[in-house]
Design an enzyme around this catalytic site. Structure first.
Site, PDB file in Angstrom:
ATOM      1  N   TYR A  36     -10.404  -0.507  10.646  1.00  0.00           N
ATOM      2  CA  TYR A  36     -11.657  -0.040  10.046  1.00  0.00           C
ATOM      3  C   TYR A  36     -12.093  -0.870   8.834  1.00  0.00           C
ATOM      4  CZ  TYR A  36      -8.300   2.762   7.240  1.00  0.00           C
ATOM      5  OH  TYR A  36      -7.243   3.182   6.472  1.00  0.00           O
ATOM      6  N   LYS A  37     -11.300  -1.865   8.474  1.00  0.00           N
ATOM      7  CA  LYS A  37     -11.673  -2.720   7.336  1.00  0.00           C
ATOM      8  C   LYS A  37     -12.418  -3.948   7.890  1.00  0.00           C
ATOM      9  CE  LYS A  37      -7.622  -1.142   4.720  1.00  0.00           C
ATOM     10  NZ  LYS A  37      -8.284  -0.461   3.591  1.00  0.00           N
ATOM     11  N   PHE A  89       0.861  -1.173   0.000  1.00  0.00           N
ATOM     12  CA  PHE A  89       0.000   0.000   0.000  1.00  0.00           C
ATOM     13  C   PHE A  89       0.902   1.229   0.000  1.00  0.00           C
ATOM     14  CE2 PHE A  89      -2.722   3.281   1.750  1.00  0.00           C
ATOM     15  CZ  PHE A  89      -3.746   3.197   0.827  1.00  0.00           C
ATOM     16  N   ASP A 126       2.598  -5.186   7.314  1.00  0.00           N
ATOM     17  CA  ASP A 126       1.385  -4.372   7.322  1.00  0.00           C
ATOM     18  C   ASP A 126       0.210  -5.339   7.178  1.00  0.00           C
ATOM     19  OD1 ASP A 126      -0.851  -2.827   6.814  1.00  0.00           O
ATOM     20  OD2 ASP A 126       0.177  -1.435   5.474  1.00  0.00           O
TER      21      ASP A 126
END
Lengths: 411, 411
Positions: B222-223, B127, B197
């Protein structure tokens, strides 16, 4: 001048032009809350605003709310509204992260603007995280010089080696306030940059960052601004510095084109480059709700009432319990924030006794009882009643039996 | 093997041991939500939990809640619960800040442990914020080496100069997953440290940080964890590194004695030194509510359903619209996360058309339509219905008229 009575205080409340704001807040029954300089109270409409964000924006809007509910722009839109409270024109403030992290960014950015200078200056009475961040942000590459009320002074330490000065404008312990315009000018005259920590200023005293020609500022929104526990902090970077200053927390929300997902960092133009990661939007909702109140506040009226409340508290303390405590907050209005601190050699226990009796202030080691005065929801009769309880606690000696809970409260 | 029908999918839902979890979540009417890998849906009891924190803990408890409601310890207590979902024993995870900021801390800490090495390694398909933070955290002092599917490989770039390797375990675009145990061993054999990550792993696939001997990890909540928009992130630091590693975000919540307000930073023992400033507690409340669900989840059952859902989606796509899209997610279960990405040269417009029809996925430049499968609230019939809409959109050509809103959705 006549000594105030409870009746005269009630009369002041009746005439108070800010009295109507009290209904905008929830004050627990039986509590006189003099700790809004640590955590502000809950605005009356905040719960419904947050419920809307949770059930509608998140629950129904889901990922679409990044666009439809303006989530992506919240750091900037709320930033401009906080900026208006500290004299910052649009495009110079973003709401994000914590005060500590924003100070790290400001320090790092200031050092990129003064690469040939190798000293940083703070005040021993800065809030400690400000001093810690000076160590963290500079490592061993910069000398850290600390001024204090006992010396050295700012003039003593300012020279051509100083890159940046960090000061907490209103001292979190004593309530003493720096003259922002004069100090900023003094620092800049030495070729250094100035970072103001406004955590105890914003919503407490008038601040004019642009008017003072300030370079950087940071602050929190959970004290006088009533944004909620741990509400997001803010950072101000003067327009003239934004495109030259960089900071190492190179997150994608600070990228020039975050949705192109390139593999190299390119800082966005303007204040956006001071953003890092995804903002905690439920906490933003708390701040947004409180700003609906702050958008209506006349800061001059707020300051006048703040000084009247702190004057009243000092006068009552000195007339009721002169032998028990020492007022350490300055009498001079020009250098006083919106709190009053009293020295008592056993201050911890008397404060515990006050809290047990519903008068909530806090304690700062080693010997300070701290009382914050928030003009939007504290009245003159509250001050009278608080001193009445204080006098009872101190004169009766009942405080000798009081104990705080297991751990101190948070600033 | 028989081709699945809608009826056979409904039958799978009836037999699904995780089906009961769907009632723990709010799914908007008319929506099939395949974007929980970007923002997870709202748990049904989260709104009341947040209301309690707002009206009771904040509104009534005020400053006292730092002690009475356990606010001060939330980063650690929630950290241990998140840790349990990624194979981390107690005392190695704290919930705090954003993923980007936690990656900065992990990188900085890793570099203090490998002071004589001057290269860092990432993957071009990390990411992007991970790549940006590698630049921010190392400045010009370290060479940044990027591997990619087209080469160079990890083996090509690992040498005695590499201090640390940062990899997003599950590729946010393709859903390809690294073998954490094997890669960690490879990196450590070269004397380097490994940072994972886990943003697209936690709550999506089984992770065993302690079992893999991992050094550091970061991730968001939050995923798949459904903590809410911008819910706080986490950082894992293996116990063996905690007292030797330091990081420069020297905030007071990471201090050994934060309430002594000393003027020099002294990092706390253990994981606490990775905390910085005051936590955004309203956002923590969202995560805490979602963890009440996660505490009950069997990760092996979750993984089995995740693979069954992604298998089904791939099978249906290939049988229904083989000429329109290419499946870029690996078929091999061992290297697949919990999402499926389809390549379509005009993927942006077809995804917009799907969203208009209630099938919410997202798009990643330049040409990927991305679908996340969250086993707690997505069922087999949902997959069938989603592919049915996809087939209709692609075969009819109606997507040529669709347009996204003004700005892309957030990861």
């Amino acid at each position: 001048m006549t000594t105030p009575t409870r009746e005269s205080c009630v009369e002041l409340d009746v005439k108070d032009p800010l009295a109507g704001f009290r209904d905008d807040f929830v004050i627990p029954d039986g509590v006189i809350y003099l700790d809004g300089n640590s955590l502000g109270v809950l605005p009356a409409h905040t719960a419904s605003r947050i419920e809307h964000v949770v059930t509608q924006e998140w629950g129904q809007g889901l990922i679409r709310s990044w666009n439809d509910a303006g989530w992506f722009d919240k750091p900037r839109t709320l930033g401009d509204r906080v900026g208006a409270l500290v004299g910052a024109g649009p495009g110079q403030v973003v709401v994000c992260d914590s005060t500590s992290i924003n100070l790290f960014k400001a320090l790092a950015a200031a050092l990129t603007l003064r690469p040939d200078r190798h000293a940083v200056v703070g005040d021993r009475d800065n809030f400690p995280t400000d001093l810690y961040m000076m160590e963290g942000a500079t490592g061993s590459h910069h000398e850290r010089r600390l001024i204090s009320a006992d010396g050295p002074t700012l003039a003593d330490v300012l020279d051509e080696q100083v890159a940046v000065v960090v000061l907490t404008q209103v001292d979190y312990r004593t309530g003493r306030m720096y003259d922002m315009a004069a100090v900023t000018a003094q620092v800049q005259a030495a070729g250094a940059l100035m970072i103001w920590d406004l955590s105890h200023s914003v919503g407490a005293v008038p601040v004019d960052l642009d008017g003072c020609g300030a370079d950087f500022a940071v602050g929190c929104s959970y004290k006088y601004l009533n944004g909620g526990p741990g509400a997001p902090a803010f950072i101000y970077v003067a327009s003239r510095h934004q495109d030259a200053a960089t900071q190492p927390l190179a997150g994608w929300h600070g990228h020039a084109r975050p949705f192109e997902f390139t593999d190299s960092y390119e800082p966005a133009p303007g204040i956006t480059r001071f953003l890092v990661g995804t903002p905690p939007l439920l906490s933003y909702a708390g701040l947004e709700a409180s700003l609906e109140i702050w958008d209506r506040v006349d800061m001059a009226a707020l300051r006048a009432k703040s000084l009247a409340l702190t004057d009243l508290f000092i006068e009552l303390v000195e007339s009721r319990v002169p032998d028990h405590v020492e007022v350490v907050t300055p009498r001079d209005h020009a250098v006083r924030g919106s709190q009053v601190s009293l020295r008592h050699e056993d201050g911890y226990a008397p404060m515990a006794a006050l809290i047990e009796r519903g008068v909530i202030g806090d304690f700062r080691a080693p010997d300070l009882m701290r009382f914050g005065f928030t003009p939007l929801y504290v009245g003159y009769a509250d001050v009278w009643d608080a001193v009445d309880v204080l006098a009872d606690v101190l004169e009766s000696g009942v405080w000798r039996e009081a104990r705080f809970a297991t751990r101190n409260a948070v600033t």
